[in-house]
Enzyme design. Structure first.
Site, short mmCIF file in Angstrom:
data_model
loop_
_atom_site.label_atom_id
_atom_site.label_comp_id
_atom_site.label_asym_id
_atom_site.label_seq_id
_atom_site.Cartn_x
_atom_site.Cartn_y
_atom_site.Cartn_z
N SER A 1 0.84 -1.19 0.00
CA SER A 1 0.00 0.00 0.00
C SER A 1 0.88 1.25 0.00
O SER A 1 2.11 1.16 0.12
CB SER A 1 -0.92 0.00 1.23
OG SER A 1 -0.16 0.02 2.42
N TYR A 2 0.26 2.41 -0.10
CA TYR A 2 1.01 3.67 -0.22
C TYR A 2 1.91 3.84 1.00
O TYR A 2 1.46 3.80 2.14
CB TYR A 2 0.03 4.83 -0.31
CG TYR A 2 0.67 6.15 -0.65
CD1 TYR A 2 1.37 6.32 -1.84
CD2 TYR A 2 0.57 7.24 0.22
CE1 TYR A 2 1.96 7.54 -2.16
CE2 TYR A 2 1.15 8.46 -0.09
CZ TYR A 2 1.85 8.60 -1.27
OH TYR A 2 2.42 9.80 -1.59
N PRO A 3 3.24 4.06 0.79
CA PRO A 3 4.18 4.03 1.91
C PRO A 3 4.37 5.35 2.65
O PRO A 3 5.16 5.41 3.58
CB PRO A 3 5.49 3.61 1.23
CG PRO A 3 5.39 4.18 -0.14
CD PRO A 3 3.95 4.12 -0.51
#
Length: 780
Positions: free
Chosen positions: A201-203
């Site tokens: 997922s978006y880090p």
């Protein structure tokens, strides 16, 4: 959309945190408006960082460029976030450089029980006095009947070790550095590549709690076929997952989690290692807590009283819980400033102890039998000895520790922290050494020390942290973007002009070819023991150094230290030449004895900058511990550096200060502008201009116990009857003199002026506080 609205009315935002078809379609079907306030907040932060960074970087680069042949000055950059980041590294370096190892001693009690030797920790911690510890051994050795160690209590209880909270950006960067040896910049790059490839997922997220809509079970099921953790996940789904406890949902993006399964060998290198860490952390965050059985055994030697208490601790793992899936158990938050003797419990099995068990004491060189040794059961005895150790300096900051400090002080955002660290490495302000530690280079040291000399707020985190808070207020709609930017630019404009005017101070450091700390010192004041001059090192922290005895005298932080030639400390056996210590604006000045500041006596009362007083009998140990903290730069003093009952201060005390627990003393600068200053509050009592001379007498007021003053007025300006020039006064109850003084209260000249100026109030009433302070600040 019809109407005469803004051209942005047809602009929408798709909010998704994972690149896969379901998330993208879900975001497309739930389009929302861009957040205006978030955008303004980002704009403000970018504008400030750019304008401030360019101005300072351009000036200092052009100033130093070509001035020194061995200086790589292609770019000497400054950044509102980058420079405080460097400051953290330099501060730790200075703590190491100024650290002086000290020997200390402790009692070492070994209990032999069932063939196992257990080491007991001395509850009193440590002592810097060898003779004191020797006396404890002698007391036990000479006891009649013989001393024994008795088990006072045995407490066994089960404890849970909580599963980790979900992973956000900062935690990911720290974990990769500490557990995988991957730097923050590279770690974020790997995470972003995994995100763009659909694996994570978006880090870039601040959230540490899964939203209610997050499909924990579905994400776990994606990992069922993995041969590394598939069986563990299967058991977890069967037994029931646990919603991760703690954490906070910031509403930006969910915590970092795997989005799809990556088979063994599908990824390689650092990408595979980062994916493995993230996946294991996610599974651990919804697993069961680990369970430990902790045993604490309290042991006492009666002959030593409270100094005879010892503790044995041990723990065993009952249920591994999440620990079974986490390969790296030690990448959690670091504990800084752990008090001596409070280290974490060691994992070990303890033999059986029972309350009331007694163990005969044996000492070094003694035999296991004798007239004064208690008979102990077979296999049960104890040894008591002295163990000598040395205090150890801190080590250079690791990347993980630096990230923690940046997060704590609000330096950078979760998305920019790695960039700031990378910048100070690329600029060669610090170098990365084994252990992922950051060691300042000579260039980094000179820059940071130069900022400290000119304006320490340029390198300290306070201002940047405040601006970051204002940018967050913009994002919440609580502050106007233009107002925040204007105020910040005005602030840094003033600092820039001051920096330009005082750049020669930094030039001195460059001109010394990055001189070491000991080369910067200059003769300052005389030692009372050797009569040699002490070298003044500006620090931080500021200190005096005796080259003959190699003794360091730490000086207070937070004010300006000046010479006061020819005046010696009146404390018996001291005789150090005094300094002056000025704090605040307008400044209040106090006398300072370097020796007494480092070695206060318990009868003097509460120590400024400390929460406790010195305990009689333990002065030496407590002074050593205090100086260790001071050498680390952890004590800022914005008041008189000595207690009020210290003889030097008592000699100058002329009145109690009714608005604090302090006293009023005569400013040691002496005339021609005579004034009294409060030792504990930013209060200055200005004597009238008609006063020509003030002398503090030996005589004291019988009721208040403070010194009398001899007041001498100028010719023709005396308010006394008949034009008398001299008279003796006790300021605390001298209403005539109180009516002539002018009182200033406040620590900053700007604050005083914003309240209408200092004014010329007329005092009245006991203590000089009645009747108003003029327009500077009314009585509250």
């Amino acid at each position: 959309m019809a109407g005469s609205g803004s051209k942005f009315d047809r602009v929408y935002r798709a909010h998704f945190s994972a690149i896969n078809p379901s998330d993208i379609m879900k975001a497309y079907n739930a389009l929302g408006k861009p957040d205006k306030f978030q955008s303004l907040s980002v704009d403000a932060r970018q504008e400030l960082d750019l304008k401030v960074g360019v101005a300072f970087s351009r000036f200092q680069t052009r100033y130093f460029q070509g001035r020194y042949g061995d200086l790589d000055s292609a770019v000497l950059s400054y950044g509102p976030c980058q420079t405080p980041t460097l400051g953290f590294c330099v501060q730790r370096h200075l703590e190491m450089e100024t650290f002086k190892p000290e020997p200390y001693w402790l009692l070492d009690l070994g209990i032999m029980n069932s063939g196992t030797m257990c080491r007991a920790v001395w509850d009193s911690g440590r002592s810097f006095n060898r003779n004191k510890v020797d006396s404890y051994i002698a007391t036990c050795r000479d006891a009649n009947p013989a001393s024994v160690a008795k088990v006072i209590s045995v407490v066994t209880k089960d404890k849970n070790q909580g599963r980790p909270v979900p992973l956000n950006t900062v935690a990911l960067l720290k974990a990769c550095s500490k557990a995988l040896g991957i730097g923050p910049h590279s770690a974020l790059q790997m995470a972003e590549r995994l995100y763009l490839s659909g694996y994570l997922s978006y880090p870039r997220t601040e959230s540490t709690r899964y939203p209610k809509s997050f499909d924990i079970a579905g994400t776990l099921q994606d990992q069922l076929q993995d041969n590394r953790w598939g069986s563990y996940v299967r058991d977890l789904l069967r037994d029931g997952v646990n919603v991760a406890k703690g954490g906070v949902d910031m509403g930006d993006h969910p915590p970092i989690t795997p989005c799809r399964h990556a088979r063994a060998g599908e990824l390689s290198g650092d990408m595979a290692r980062v994916y493995d860490l993230v996946t294991r952390h996610f599974i651990a965050s919804v697993s069961h807590d680990a369970k430990w059985r902790s045993t604490t055994v309290k042991i006492s030697i009666d002959e030593l009283g409270e100094k005879g208490d010892f503790t044995i601790r041990g723990k065993t793992l009952i249920s591994p819980g999440f620990l079974a899936i986490m390969l790296h158990k030690q990448y959690g938050d670091e504990r800084e400033d752990v008090p001596f003797g409070e280290e974490e419990e060691e994992e070990k099995d303890l033999p059986e102890f029972k309350e009331g068990d007694m163990y005969g004491l044996f000492f070094s060189g003694s035999k296991k039998s004798g007239n004064k040794v208690s008979v102990a059961p077979t296999g049960k005895f104890c040894t008591l000895d002295i163990k000598e150790k040395m205090t150890t300096p801190p080590t250079y900051l690791t990347e993980s520790e630096l990230i923690s400090r940046m997060e704590k002080h609000g330096i950078g955002t979760d998305a920019s922290i790695s960039t700031h660290i990378e910048n100070i490495i690329k600029r060669y302000y610090v170098e990365l050494i084994p252990g992922r530690k950051l060691k300042p280079t000579k260039l980094g040291l000179v820059l940071a020390q130069g900022y400290h000399l000119i304006d320490n707020s340029l390198v300290l985190p306070t201002i940047r942290s405040d601006i970051e808070g204002q940018c967050n207020n913009i994002a919440k709609g609580l502050a106007e973007r233009d107002d925040v930017v204007r105020k910040a630019i005005d602030l840094f404009s003033a600092k820039f002009n001051y920096f330009v005017d005082n750049i020669s101070k930094m030039d001195v450091l460059f001109g010394s070819s990055f001189a070491k700390l000991q080369d910067v010192g200059k003769p300052f004041t005389r030692c009372g023991f050797t009569r040699r001059y002490l070298q003044f090192i500006t620090g931080p922290p500021p200190r005096l150094y005796n080259k003959t005895t190699e003794t360091v005298y730490v000086l207070p932080i937070g004010g300006e230290i000046k010479q006061w030639t020819g005046r010696n400390c009146p404390v018996g056996g001291c005789n150090f030449e005094l300094c002056l210590y000025s704090v605040g604006a307008p400044p209040r000045t106090f006398p300072l004895c370097p020796n007494c500041f480092n070695n206060p006596k318990p009868e003097w009362g509460k120590i400024p900058g400390e929460d406790t007083t010195t305990t009689p009998g333990d002065e030496e140990d407590e002074n050593k511990e205090r100086n260790i903290r001071r050498m680390a730069g952890k004590n800022m003093i914005r008041e008189c550096p000595h207690p009020d009952k210290m003889p030097l201060i008592e000699e100058m005390t002329v009145s109690p200060d009714p608005e604090s627990n302090g006293v009023l003393i005569l400013d040691p600068h002496l005339g021609p502008k005579w004034r009294l200053v409060s030792t504990r509050e930013p209060t200055i009592v200005h004597m009238p201009k008609s006063v020509e001379k003030v002398t503090v007498l030996n005589a004291k007021d019988e009721v208040l116990g403070c010194r009398m003053m001899s007041i001498e007025f100028k010719e023709g300006e005396s308010p006394l009857e008949g034009g008398k020039k001299k008279y003796t006064s006790c300021f605390a109850n001298d209403e005539m003199l109180q009516g002539l003084v002018r009182i200033h209260h406040g620590d900053e000249r700007m604050k005083a002026s914003s309240r209408g100026g200092r004014g010329r109030g007329r005092g009245g009433g006991r203590g000089g506080r009645g009747g108003g302070r003029g327009r500077g600040r009314g009585r509250r």
